[in-house]
Motif scaffolding. Structure first.
Motif: not given
Length: 56
Positions: A18-22, A9-12
């Motif tokens: 930072f804009g890394f949607g995938g 969850l924290i990684v998500a």
């Protein structure tokens, strides 16, 4: 298992900021899956303990 759900969850959240949607959606999906597995196992453990009763 709950620890790993929180880690994903924290990684998500960080990846989404930072804009890394995938990466964010994949991490959120893994966190959600792990949380529900934890929840099911917790409920099964509670039911098993209730059915077994108290030990002297």
């Amino acid at each position: 298992m709950l620890y790993w759900a929180l880690v994903f969850l924290i990684v998500a959240i960080v990846a989404g900021a930072f804009g890394f949607g995938g990466i964010a959606s994949a991490s959120a999906g893994i966190a959600q899956l792990l949380f529900f597995v934890f929840l099911v196992l917790f409920i099964v453990a509670l039911v098993a303990r209730a059915l077994r009763g108290r030990t002297p």
